[in-house]
Design an enzyme around this catalytic site. Structure first.
Site, mmCIF file in Angstrom:
data_model
loop_
_atom_site.group_PDB
_atom_site.id
_atom_site.type_symbol
_atom_site.label_atom_id
_atom_site.label_comp_id
_atom_site.label_asym_id
_atom_site.label_seq_id
_atom_site.Cartn_x
_atom_site.Cartn_y
_atom_site.Cartn_z
ATOM 1 N N SER A 287 1.021 -1.339 -0.092
ATOM 2 C CA SER A 287 0.360 0.405 0.127
ATOM 3 C C SER A 287 1.143 0.879 0.009
ATOM 4 O O SER A 287 0.604 2.444 -0.320
ATOM 5 C CB SER A 287 -1.065 0.108 1.377
ATOM 6 O OG SER A 287 -1.342 -1.103 1.153
ATOM 7 N N HIS B 34 0.768 4.774 4.694
ATOM 8 C CA HIS B 34 0.022 4.482 3.592
ATOM 9 C C HIS B 34 0.250 6.091 3.349
ATOM 10 O O HIS B 34 0.751 7.253 1.869
ATOM 11 C CB HIS B 34 -1.160 5.548 3.729
ATOM 12 C CG HIS B 34 -1.674 3.468 3.114
ATOM 13 N ND1 HIS B 34 -3.315 3.372 4.351
ATOM 14 C CD2 HIS B 34 -1.783 2.650 3.096
ATOM 15 C CE1 HIS B 34 -3.354 2.637 3.380
ATOM 16 N NE2 HIS B 34 -2.723 1.608 3.582
#
Length: 320
Positions: free
Chosen positions: A248, A300
Site C-alpha cells: 500500500s 499510506h
C-alpha cells in the site's frame, strides 16, 4: 515514447511535417477534447523536440515551420494510432518488466505465506514471513495476549538490508482483498509510470517509497476509531512494531507521483482524473478513521508524500 503536448487539429499536422524535415518522428493521436496529442517516438530527441514544440506554440505561423504538406490530412487521422503505442507492443512481461515482476513476487510470497505450513512437517510459510519482515521476531504471551518480541533493527544493521524493502511483498489473506486490490492498483499506476518514465525510474521510485513507508510504519502508529463502548479512541505516536505488510505504501507513492506530474507538468504524459483523486483521498481518510480495521496508515501517508515530492521535484527545482 513521450507526449510533448496537444495542439489544435489544424496546427498538429503542420508541426509534425516541419519537425519531420529535421529528422524528428512524431505520432499524432486525437484527444477526447478534440485536440491532437503530439508524441515523440525517440526519447533521445526529446530535448530537441520540446524546444521545437515550445517555439511552435509561441508562433505557429512562423516561416521556419513551413514545409510541404503531409500526405495525410489531420481530419483523416484514425481514431486509433496507426503504429502500436507503448501499451500495445508485445506481451506484458516485456513491456512492463518491473510492474509484472513486483506482482509476480507478491503472489509467490503470499502463496508461500498462506499455504507453506500446510505440508506435513514444514513451516515454510512461517519462515517466509520472518524473512520478509523488517525484523525477525517471536510471538510471546504478555498477560495472556500474543505480542511480538524482537531485537530492534539489528538484523538490518548486521547486513540484512533487504528487510527495508521486503515487507511490501506479503499480504493478508487468502480470503482478504488485500492482495488483489493492491495488485490492481500496482498494475494501473505502476504500469503507467513504467510506460511513460521507463523501468529503471519505476524501480527507483518503488525502492525509495518502500524504504520510506516501511521505516515510518515501523516506528509510528497513527489512526482513529470509534466504538459504542469507548467512544473516540486514537493510536498516535512512537510505537515500533514489525508486524505490518503490504504494497500500500508503494501504491500511494505511485498515485502521488502521477497526481503531481499530471497537475504540475501537463506535458509529462501522465493524466489523473479528478474523480480518482477524490475517491483515493476519501479511502485514505476512511482508513485513518478505522473503518477497515487495522491499517498501515503511516505507510499510506508517507508513501503518498514521498510520491508527491518526487512527482513535483522538477517544478520545485526550477522554482527554487
Amino acid at each position: 515514447m513521450r507526449q510533448l503536448g496537444t495542439l489544435a487539429a489544424r496546427h498538429a499536422e503542420r508541426f509534425a511535417a516541419a519537425v519531420r524535415t529535421r529528422g524528428i518522428a512524431t505520432d499524432l493521436r486525437p484527444e477526447a477534447d478534440g485536440r491532437v496529442g503530439v508524441w515523440i517516438n525517440n526519447e533521445d530527441q526529446l530535448a530537441a523536440a520540446r524546444h521545437e514544440f515550445e517555439a511552435f506554440e509561441a508562433e505557429p505561423t512562423a516561416a521556419r515551420f513551413d514545409s510541404p504538406p503531409s500526405s495525410v490530412a489531420v481530419d483523416e487521422i484514425p481514431s486509433q494510432p496507426t503504429k502500436p503505442g507503448p501499451l500495445d507492443r508485445g506481451p506484458a512481461w516485456r513491456r512492463l518488466p518491473v510492474t509484472c515482476g513486483l506482482i509476480g513476487a507478491s503472489v509467490v510470497v503470499c502463496l508461500a505465506l498462506w499455504f507453506g505450513n500446510e505440508w506435513p512437517g514444514n513451516e515454510f510459510g512461517a519462515r517466509t514471513r520472518q524473512a520478509m519482515s523488517i525484523a525477525s521476531y517471536q510471538i510471546v504471551a504478555v498477560q495472556g495476549l500474543p505480542r511480538p518480541e524482537w531485537d530492534g533493527l539489528n538484523d538490518i544493521r548486521s547486513g540484512q538490508i533487504w528487510r527495508l524493502v521486503t515487507p511490501i511483498f506479503p499480504h493478508a489473506g487468502p480470503v482478504s482483498l488485500h492482495l488483489p486490490l493492491n495488485m490492481a492498483w500496482l498494475w494501473l499506476l505502476g504500469g503507467a509510470v513504467e510506460t511513460v518514465r521507463g523501468s529503471w525510474r519505476l524501480a527507483m521510485l518503488v525502492l525509495v517509497s518502500a524504504i520510506a513507508s516501511n521505516l515510518a510504519e515501523y516506528y509510528f502508529d497513527f489512526g482513529f476509531g470509534f466504538d459504542l463502548a469507548n467512544g473516540l479512541k486514537s493510536d498516535v505516536g512512537l510505537n515500533p512494531n514489525p508486524l505490518f505488510l503490504g504494497m500500500s505504501g508503494v501504491v500511494t507513492a505511485l498515485f502521488g507521483f502521477i497526481w503531481m506530474r499530471a497537475r504540475l507538468i501537463p506535458r509529462s504524459g501522465f493524466m489523473m482524473p479528478r474523480d480518482m483523486v477524490v475517491w483515493m483521498l476519501i479511502f485514505l481518510l476512511a482508513c485513518v478513521a478505522g473503518m477497515f480495521g487495522p491499517i498501515a496508515n503511516v505507510a499510506h501517508g508517507v508513501g503518498l508524500l514521498t510520491g508527491m515530492l518526487l512527482g513535483a521535484a522538477p517544478r520545485l527545482w526550477r522554482g527554487a
